[in-house]
Design a protein around this motif. Structure first.
Motif, short mmCIF file in Angstrom:
data_model
loop_
_atom_site.label_atom_id
_atom_site.label_comp_id
_atom_site.label_asym_id
_atom_site.label_seq_id
_atom_site.Cartn_x
_atom_site.Cartn_y
_atom_site.Cartn_z
N LYS A 156 -16.47 6.02 -56.86
CA LYS A 156 -15.72 5.30 -55.82
C LYS A 156 -15.19 3.96 -56.32
O LYS A 156 -14.92 3.05 -55.53
CB LYS A 156 -16.59 5.09 -54.59
CG LYS A 156 -16.97 6.40 -53.89
CD LYS A 156 -17.75 6.15 -52.61
CE LYS A 156 -18.05 7.46 -51.89
NZ LYS A 156 -18.78 7.24 -50.62
N ILE A 158 -12.64 1.55 -57.10
CA ILE A 158 -11.24 1.39 -56.74
C ILE A 158 -10.42 0.81 -57.90
O ILE A 158 -9.26 1.20 -58.10
CB ILE A 158 -11.12 0.50 -55.48
CG1 ILE A 158 -11.60 1.31 -54.26
CG2 ILE A 158 -9.69 0.01 -55.27
CD1 ILE A 158 -11.63 0.51 -52.97
N ASP A 162 -7.06 2.46 -59.32
CA ASP A 162 -5.83 1.68 -59.31
C ASP A 162 -5.21 1.64 -60.71
O ASP A 162 -3.99 1.74 -60.87
CB ASP A 162 -6.11 0.26 -58.81
CG ASP A 162 -4.85 -0.57 -58.68
OD1 ASP A 162 -4.09 -0.35 -57.73
OD2 ASP A 162 -4.62 -1.43 -59.56
N TYR A 181 -3.77 6.76 -55.47
CA TYR A 181 -3.74 5.79 -54.37
C TYR A 181 -4.32 6.40 -53.09
O TYR A 181 -5.00 5.70 -52.31
CB TYR A 181 -2.31 5.30 -54.12
CG TYR A 181 -1.83 4.31 -55.14
CD1 TYR A 181 -2.52 3.11 -55.37
CD2 TYR A 181 -0.68 4.54 -55.90
CE1 TYR A 181 -2.09 2.20 -56.31
CE2 TYR A 181 -0.24 3.63 -56.84
CZ TYR A 181 -0.94 2.46 -57.04
OH TYR A 181 -0.51 1.55 -57.99
N ILE A 184 -7.94 6.11 -53.23
CA ILE A 184 -8.37 4.75 -52.89
C ILE A 184 -8.49 4.60 -51.37
O ILE A 184 -9.48 4.06 -50.86
CB ILE A 184 -7.38 3.72 -53.47
CG1 ILE A 184 -7.51 3.66 -54.99
CG2 ILE A 184 -7.64 2.33 -52.86
CD1 ILE A 184 -6.48 2.78 -55.66
N ASP A 188 -11.57 3.60 -49.07
CA ASP A 188 -11.48 2.38 -48.26
C ASP A 188 -10.13 2.36 -47.55
O ASP A 188 -9.11 1.97 -48.13
CB ASP A 188 -11.63 1.14 -49.16
CG ASP A 188 -11.56 -0.17 -48.38
OD1 ASP A 188 -11.51 -0.10 -47.13
OD2 ASP A 188 -11.55 -1.23 -49.02
N HIS A 191 -7.87 -0.74 -47.60
CA HIS A 191 -7.30 -1.23 -48.85
C HIS A 191 -5.76 -1.18 -48.75
O HIS A 191 -5.10 -0.30 -49.31
CB HIS A 191 -7.79 -0.41 -50.04
CG HIS A 191 -7.51 -1.03 -51.37
ND1 HIS A 191 -8.33 -1.97 -51.96
CD2 HIS A 191 -6.48 -0.86 -52.23
CE1 HIS A 191 -7.84 -2.34 -53.12
NE2 HIS A 191 -6.71 -1.67 -53.31
#
Length: 342
Positions: A156, A158, A162, A181, A184, A188, A191
């Protein structure tokens, strides 16, 4: 034997007293550090090194303080002293690599980060820093390999997703970038930085419906972000929805009257609507703020040509060729010269 013992006793007493003094000064240095009296802490730590130059913990103490003071060169010097004593010191290799990466010196950071990973391969922060460093020097496959290693350690993460999205986009792997994305956002949903990226990616695929959807998502979180407002104007421009495009460019100008590109974009929309005098006014405003925009000169040339002033149109095209521009607009400028200046 008795003589040797007589020489040894003073040495042991001296050694014991030095050690006691090291402990006293180290404790005083820690107290000064905790009180945020950094200059005093530095002097006390230096005094400790005067008594015991091999004291690695004191070197690390100085490194931490110098970092707090943004004195990178001095911080690096302390860590290099640690490595001079022990090249296999994990923390020193790691921190030097991280510091060089933070300073934007990726090629210098890579050997230290690689060494740190050889000493401790499952450190997420080090793997991530090495991924970013390889990306910075254009080694995209290695950057992706280390980002994927991060995800093996932390599925997990991020930052890793990214980084993989950014590299995928640069390689033209648009669907793959969108998927990263989306992952991501699954991890979350707050985000929000992912929304404009997905919007731009869908726009590049020609999927304007999804581009609008994610663009509006972005603006729901960042309503005053002028870059996102400008992007929404472009999206509606692609859809040939000129009223909405104009609305977004006007919002940008209202929030930042010095945003040169928004005036030029507004001018381009007005050209599509056939209101050339208003378009020319907007383009001229753009060029007054930034005269290094070939697209603005292109728009100016179109305005003058449609207003019957071929001479001014050709002058604008000549000006366009004197500033930086890409191959894409070069062909358009050549076509306009043939149309307006022959």
């Amino acid at each position: 034997m008795k003589t040797a013992f007589q020489f040894l006793v003073p040495f042991l007493l001296f050694f014991s007293s030095c050690q006691d003094l090291v402990e006293v000064k180290s404790a005083a240095a820690l107290e000064a550090y905790q009180a945020e009296e950094y200059d005093k802490a530095i002097e006390l730590n230096k005094e400790v090194l005067g008594l015991d130059s091999s004291n690695i913990q004191t070197r690390y103490n100085l490194f931490v303080i110098y970092q707090l003071q943004n004195k990178e060169a001095l911080a690096l010097e302390e860590l290099q002293q640690v490595l001079a004593a022990n090249p296999e010191e994990l923390i020193a290799n790691t921190e030097i690599g991280l510091l060089y990466q933070k300073m934007g010196q990726a090629s210098t950071a890579i050997p230290y980060l690689t060494k740190a990973i050889a000493l401790e391969g499952d450190n997420v922060a080090t793997q991530m820093a090495l991924s970013h460093s390889y990306q910075a020097v254009g080694e995209k496959q290695l950057a992706m390999a280390h980002a994927n290693r991060v995800l093996e350690l932390d599925e997990k993460n991020i930052a890793a997703l990214d980084n993989l999205a950014t590299i995928s986009e640069s390689e033209g792997l648009i669907d793959q970038a969108i998927d990263y994305y989306q992952q991501i956002l699954t991890i979350d949903s707050s985000h929000a930085e992912a929304y404009p990226m997905i919007s731009n990616l869908y726009s590049s695929k020609g999927n304007m419906e999804q581009s609008v959807y994610y663009g509006k998502k972005a603006l729901s979180v960042f309503p005053d972000n002028i870059d996102m407002l400008n992007n929404m104007g472009f999206i509606y421009l692609e859809l040939k929805d000129y009223p909405n495009a104009l609305n977004y460019f006007d919002q940008v100008i209202a929030k930042d009257s010095l945003y040169a590109y928004a005036y030029n974009n507004k001018g381009y929309v007005l050209i599509q609507e056939g209101t050339y005098s208003e378009a020319l006014e907007a383009v001229q405003k753009s060029l007054s703020l930034d005269n290094n925009n070939a697209y603005a000169y292109r728009n100016m040339a179109i305005c003058y040509a449609n207003m019957g002033n071929k001479t001014a149109s050709c002058e604008a095209l000549v000006a366009a060729e004197k500033v930086e521009y890409g191959l894409r607009i070069k062909e358009e400028l050549d076509d306009l010269k043939v149309a307006y200046c022959q």
